[in-house]
Design a protein around this motif. Structure first.
Motif, PDB file in Angstrom:
ATOM      1  N   MET A 150       0.834  -1.192   0.000  1.00  0.00           N
ATOM      2  CA  MET A 150       0.000   0.000   0.000  1.00  0.00           C
ATOM      3  C   MET A 150       0.874   1.249   0.000  1.00  0.00           C
ATOM      4  SD  MET A 150      -3.044   0.928   2.672  1.00  0.00           S
ATOM      5  CE  MET A 150      -4.076   2.348   2.425  1.00  0.00           C
ATOM      6  N   SER A 151       0.384   2.310  -0.584  1.00  0.00           N
ATOM      7  CA  SER A 151       1.154   3.548  -0.628  1.00  0.00           C
ATOM      8  C   SER A 151       1.584   3.965   0.776  1.00  0.00           C
ATOM      9  CB  SER A 151       0.326   4.667  -1.259  1.00  0.00           C
ATOM     10  OG  SER A 151       1.007   5.889  -1.146  1.00  0.00           O
ATOM     11  N   GLN A 152       2.791   4.492   0.871  1.00  0.00           N
ATOM     12  CA  GLN A 152       3.317   4.930   2.157  1.00  0.00           C
ATOM     13  C   GLN A 152       2.757   6.282   2.584  1.00  0.00           C
ATOM     14  OE1 GLN A 152       5.205   2.706   3.941  1.00  0.00           O
ATOM     15  NE2 GLN A 152       4.474   1.513   2.226  1.00  0.00           N
ATOM     16  N   TRP A 153       1.923   6.878   1.741  1.00  0.00           N
ATOM     17  CA  TRP A 153       1.248   8.121   2.084  1.00  0.00           C
ATOM     18  C   TRP A 153      -0.254   7.883   2.015  1.00  0.00           C
ATOM     19  CZ3 TRP A 153       5.558   7.825  -0.875  1.00  0.00           C
ATOM     20  CH2 TRP A 153       6.615   8.693  -0.609  1.00  0.00           C
ATOM     21  N   LEU A 154      -0.998   8.394   2.945  1.00  0.00           N
ATOM     22  CA  LEU A 154      -2.449   8.445   2.848  1.00  0.00           C
ATOM     23  C   LEU A 154      -2.812   9.912   2.728  1.00  0.00           C
ATOM     24  CD1 LEU A 154      -3.575   5.805   5.484  1.00  0.00           C
ATOM     25  CD2 LEU A 154      -3.537   5.568   3.005  1.00  0.00           C
ATOM     26  N   LEU A 155      -3.529  10.280   1.665  1.00  0.00           N
ATOM     27  CA  LEU A 155      -3.694  11.683   1.318  1.00  0.00           C
ATOM     28  C   LEU A 155      -4.194  12.552   2.471  1.00  0.00           C
ATOM     29  CD1 LEU A 155      -3.480  13.880  -0.747  1.00  0.00           C
ATOM     30  CD2 LEU A 155      -5.695  13.203  -1.661  1.00  0.00           C
ATOM     31  N   PRO A 156      -5.283  12.197   3.171  1.00  0.00           N
ATOM     32  CA  PRO A 156      -5.728  13.100   4.243  1.00  0.00           C
ATOM     33  C   PRO A 156      -4.670  13.289   5.324  1.00  0.00           C
ATOM     34  CG  PRO A 156      -7.460  11.556   3.653  1.00  0.00           C
ATOM     35  CD  PRO A 156      -6.225  11.085   2.965  1.00  0.00           C
ATOM     36  N   GLY A 157      -4.011  12.209   5.696  1.00  0.00           N
ATOM     37  CA  GLY A 157      -2.974  12.326   6.706  1.00  0.00           C
ATOM     38  C   GLY A 157      -1.786  13.116   6.216  1.00  0.00           C
TER      39      GLY A 157
ATOM     40  N   ALA B   8       1.628  14.025   7.724  1.00  0.00           N
ATOM     41  CA  ALA B   8       1.983  12.670   8.130  1.00  0.00           C
ATOM     42  C   ALA B   8       2.677  11.930   6.994  1.00  0.00           C
ATOM     43  CB  ALA B   8       0.727  11.905   8.568  1.00  0.00           C
ATOM     44  N   LEU B   9       3.940  12.240   6.770  1.00  0.00           N
ATOM     45  CA  LEU B   9       4.781  11.531   5.824  1.00  0.00           C
ATOM     46  C   LEU B   9       5.570  10.488   6.598  1.00  0.00           C
ATOM     47  CD1 LEU B   9       6.250  11.163   3.089  1.00  0.00           C
ATOM     48  CD2 LEU B   9       7.748  13.029   3.772  1.00  0.00           C
ATOM     49  N   THR B  10       5.478   9.234   6.195  1.00  0.00           N
ATOM     50  CA  THR B  10       6.152   8.188   6.944  1.00  0.00           C
ATOM     51  C   THR B  10       7.638   8.160   6.622  1.00  0.00           C
ATOM     52  OG1 THR B  10       5.842   6.485   5.263  1.00  0.00           O
ATOM     53  CG2 THR B  10       4.055   6.801   6.855  1.00  0.00           C
ATOM     54  N   LEU B  11       8.402   7.587   7.536  1.00  0.00           N
ATOM     55  CA  LEU B  11       9.826   7.402   7.276  1.00  0.00           C
ATOM     56  C   LEU B  11      10.041   6.521   6.061  1.00  0.00           C
ATOM     57  CD1 LEU B  11      11.335   6.940  10.854  1.00  0.00           C
ATOM     58  CD2 LEU B  11      11.820   8.786   9.238  1.00  0.00           C
ATOM     59  N   ALA B  12       9.212   5.478   5.920  1.00  0.00           N
ATOM     60  CA  ALA B  12       9.334   4.601   4.753  1.00  0.00           C
ATOM     61  C   ALA B  12       9.047   5.376   3.476  1.00  0.00           C
ATOM     62  CB  ALA B  12       8.371   3.421   4.894  1.00  0.00           C
ATOM     63  N   GLY B  13       8.027   6.233   3.516  1.00  0.00           N
ATOM     64  CA  GLY B  13       7.699   7.023   2.333  1.00  0.00           C
ATOM     65  C   GLY B  13       8.818   7.973   1.957  1.00  0.00           C
TER      66      GLY B  13
ATOM     67  N   LEU C  98       8.060  16.330  -7.022  1.00  0.00           N
ATOM     68  CA  LEU C  98       8.467  16.175  -5.621  1.00  0.00           C
ATOM     69  C   LEU C  98       7.425  16.770  -4.685  1.00  0.00           C
ATOM     70  CD1 LEU C  98      12.285  17.042  -5.739  1.00  0.00           C
ATOM     71  CD2 LEU C  98      11.266  14.783  -5.354  1.00  0.00           C
ATOM     72  N   PHE C  99       6.901  17.936  -5.037  1.00  0.00           N
ATOM     73  CA  PHE C  99       5.896  18.605  -4.216  1.00  0.00           C
ATOM     74  C   PHE C  99       4.689  17.704  -3.999  1.00  0.00           C
ATOM     75  CE2 PHE C  99       2.099  21.264  -3.849  1.00  0.00           C
ATOM     76  CZ  PHE C  99       2.452  22.129  -2.834  1.00  0.00           C
ATOM     77  N   TRP C 100       4.146  17.165  -5.090  1.00  0.00           N
ATOM     78  CA  TRP C 100       2.942  16.337  -4.969  1.00  0.00           C
ATOM     79  C   TRP C 100       3.251  14.968  -4.380  1.00  0.00           C
ATOM     80  CZ3 TRP C 100      -1.096  19.055  -4.761  1.00  0.00           C
ATOM     81  CH2 TRP C 100      -1.213  20.234  -5.510  1.00  0.00           C
ATOM     82  N   ALA C 101       4.467  14.453  -4.609  1.00  0.00           N
ATOM     83  CA  ALA C 101       4.839  13.176  -3.982  1.00  0.00           C
ATOM     84  C   ALA C 101       4.939  13.315  -2.480  1.00  0.00           C
ATOM     85  CB  ALA C 101       6.166  12.680  -4.559  1.00  0.00           C
ATOM     86  N   LEU C 102       5.471  14.436  -1.999  1.00  0.00           N
ATOM     87  CA  LEU C 102       5.573  14.645  -0.562  1.00  0.00           C
ATOM     88  C   LEU C 102       4.196  14.753   0.082  1.00  0.00           C
ATOM     89  CD1 LEU C 102       8.548  17.161  -0.441  1.00  0.00           C
ATOM     90  CD2 LEU C 102       8.485  14.924   0.676  1.00  0.00           C
ATOM     91  N   ILE C 103       3.227  15.247  -0.666  1.00  0.00           N
ATOM     92  CA  ILE C 103       1.870  15.383  -0.127  1.00  0.00           C
ATOM     93  C   ILE C 103       1.095  14.076  -0.204  1.00  0.00           C
ATOM     94  CG2 ILE C 103      -0.376  16.485  -0.506  1.00  0.00           C
ATOM     95  CD1 ILE C 103       1.110  18.983  -1.359  1.00  0.00           C
ATOM     96  N   GLY C 104       1.180  13.383  -1.330  1.00  0.00           N
ATOM     97  CA  GLY C 104       0.339  12.208  -1.512  1.00  0.00           C
ATOM     98  C   GLY C 104       1.014  10.993  -2.093  1.00  0.00           C
ATOM     99  N   GLY C 105       2.346  10.927  -2.050  1.00  0.00           N
ATOM    100  CA  GLY C 105       3.042   9.745  -2.517  1.00  0.00           C
ATOM    101  C   GLY C 105       2.972   9.548  -4.013  1.00  0.00           C
ATOM    102  N   ALA C 106       3.292   8.324  -4.450  1.00  0.00           N
ATOM    103  CA  ALA C 106       3.337   8.016  -5.877  1.00  0.00           C
ATOM    104  C   ALA C 106       1.999   8.232  -6.573  1.00  0.00           C
ATOM    105  CB  ALA C 106       3.832   6.589  -6.078  1.00  0.00           C
ATOM    106  N   PRO C 107       0.844   7.884  -5.974  1.00  0.00           N
ATOM    107  CA  PRO C 107      -0.418   8.116  -6.689  1.00  0.00           C
ATOM    108  C   PRO C 107      -0.644   9.584  -7.037  1.00  0.00           C
ATOM    109  CG  PRO C 107      -0.773   6.567  -4.891  1.00  0.00           C
ATOM    110  CD  PRO C 107       0.618   7.105  -4.734  1.00  0.00           C
ATOM    111  N   LEU C 108      -0.330  10.492  -6.128  1.00  0.00           N
ATOM    112  CA  LEU C 108      -0.543  11.909  -6.410  1.00  0.00           C
ATOM    113  C   LEU C 108       0.522  12.438  -7.374  1.00  0.00           C
ATOM    114  CD1 LEU C 108      -2.646  13.996  -5.717  1.00  0.00           C
ATOM    115  CD2 LEU C 108      -1.184  14.804  -3.855  1.00  0.00           C
TER     116      LEU C 108
END
Length: 336
Positions: free
Chosen positions: A1-8, A13-18, A174-184
């Motif tokens: 599952m993506s290491q980012w969840l958009l609302p979080g 809430a960016l995980t260390l893994a993300g 990079l901006f959108w990846a930091l906010i919502g991971g690979a899907p965003l």
């Protein structure tokens, strides 16, 4: 599952893994560039756009606008959903599969090495005085006519391309990846691909591509302005003789005159730091196009300015990334 969840992620809430996956994707891109031997998501996005455009881009203007807006929503939403579903399913099968897939998607959204190599491919023959080779290399990365350009105009085209695409190819993903991971990040690449394919002002795309062009303007708005600031900050530690004095004020004054609401910001900043003038007259299929001038022409452009623009590109994305991560830390922390 993506290491980012958009609302979080919107709450920081960016995980260390993300974060680790994003840094790994950057390293892979710096080392290997575009993953050409792997399936590229943007290729699939482009094929979907071409298929829909061929079937929907017809009829009166109002109809084209509606169908173009629907296509934009389907492609961008579909890209996000496809990325999220893929990572969720693979992560359910095994966490390592999900991480590998997210790493691949993030890697495919970046173009750091590709952009630097494209600039150097123009600079190398230009520095040797081989204008025909430099014109051919520039023609691979710009849409303008290059057949009769002199050294200064060739350098201008390359510097403008490196500066503008620092946003499209690096900092905005990079901006959108930091906010919502690979899907965003993948959804952003869908927006960017839509704009490059149908977001033109030609008779064919003026109505059909209107929604795509406006969404691309919106998606790049924050990254473009932050990138200009990051490039200026990077000039304080990058080697080079930079014209920092007045660069911030000049960029704020000049950038809005660019035809694009976003491209003028990194271009104006690079022009002012180099002490050169970008913009002016371009030719497209023999048709003249006048662009607002950016910067101050203290001297003509030369091959060395392309290398300097590449250094500012690298310094810019580094200075962009570090404060963004720090901001996420302040907003909510990076969680294990």
């Amino acid at each position: 599952m993506s290491q980012w969840l958009l609302p979080g992620a919107l709450a920081g809430a960016l995980t260390l893994a993300g974060l680790g996956l994003l840094l790994a994707a950057i390293i892979l891109d710096l080392l290997a560039g575009d993953p050409r031997r792997l399936p590229h998501p943007v290729v699939g996005i482009g094929r979907a756009i071409a298929w829909l455009e061929a079937r929907w881009n017809h009829g009166p203007g109002a109809s084209r606008r509606r169908l173009g807006a629907l296509m934009t929503a389907l492609v961008v939403g579909g890209a996000y959903a496809a990325g999220w579903v893929l990572l969720t399913l693979l992560g359910w099968l095994h966490p390592w599969l999900g991480w590998a897939a997210e790493l691949w998607l993030l890697w495919s959204c970046l173009a750091i090495k590709g952009l630097a190599d494209a600039g150097r491919a123009v600079a190398a023959p230009l520095a040797e005085g081989d204008l025909p080779a430099a014109r051919r290399a520039l023609g691979m990365i710009v849409g303008r006519d290059t057949q009769t350009l002199d050294e200064s105009e060739i350098a201008r085209g390359a510097v403008e391309t490196v500066a503008e695409n620092t946003v499209d190819g690096i900092t905005a993903p990079l901006f959108w990846a930091l906010i919502g991971g690979a899907p965003l990040a993948l959804a952003y690449k869908a927006v960017n691909t839509l704009d490059s394919m149908v977001g033109h002002r030609s008779a064919r795309y003026r109505d059909f591509g209107w929604a795509s062009a406006r969404l691309d303007d919106l998606a790049n708005w924050p990254a473009a302005r932050l990138t200009a600031l990051a490039i200026w900050l990077s000039s304080w530690w990058l080697p080079g003789e930079w014209q920092r004095r007045g660069a911030l004020a000049a960029t704020r004054r000049q950038a809005p005159h660019h035809p694009s609401p976003n491209a003028g910001w990194p271009e104006a900043m690079v022009a002012n730091l180099l002490g050169v003038q970008l913009g002016g007259v371009n030719y497209y299929a023999g048709e003249v196009s006048h662009r607002a001038t950016l910067g101050t022409p203290h001297r003509p452009l030369c091959a060395a300015d392309i290398g300097a623009a590449v250094r500012l590109m690298h310094g810019g994305w580094i200075m962009f990334l570090l404060p963004m991560v720090a901001l996420l830390l302040l907003l909510g922390g990076i969680w294990p």
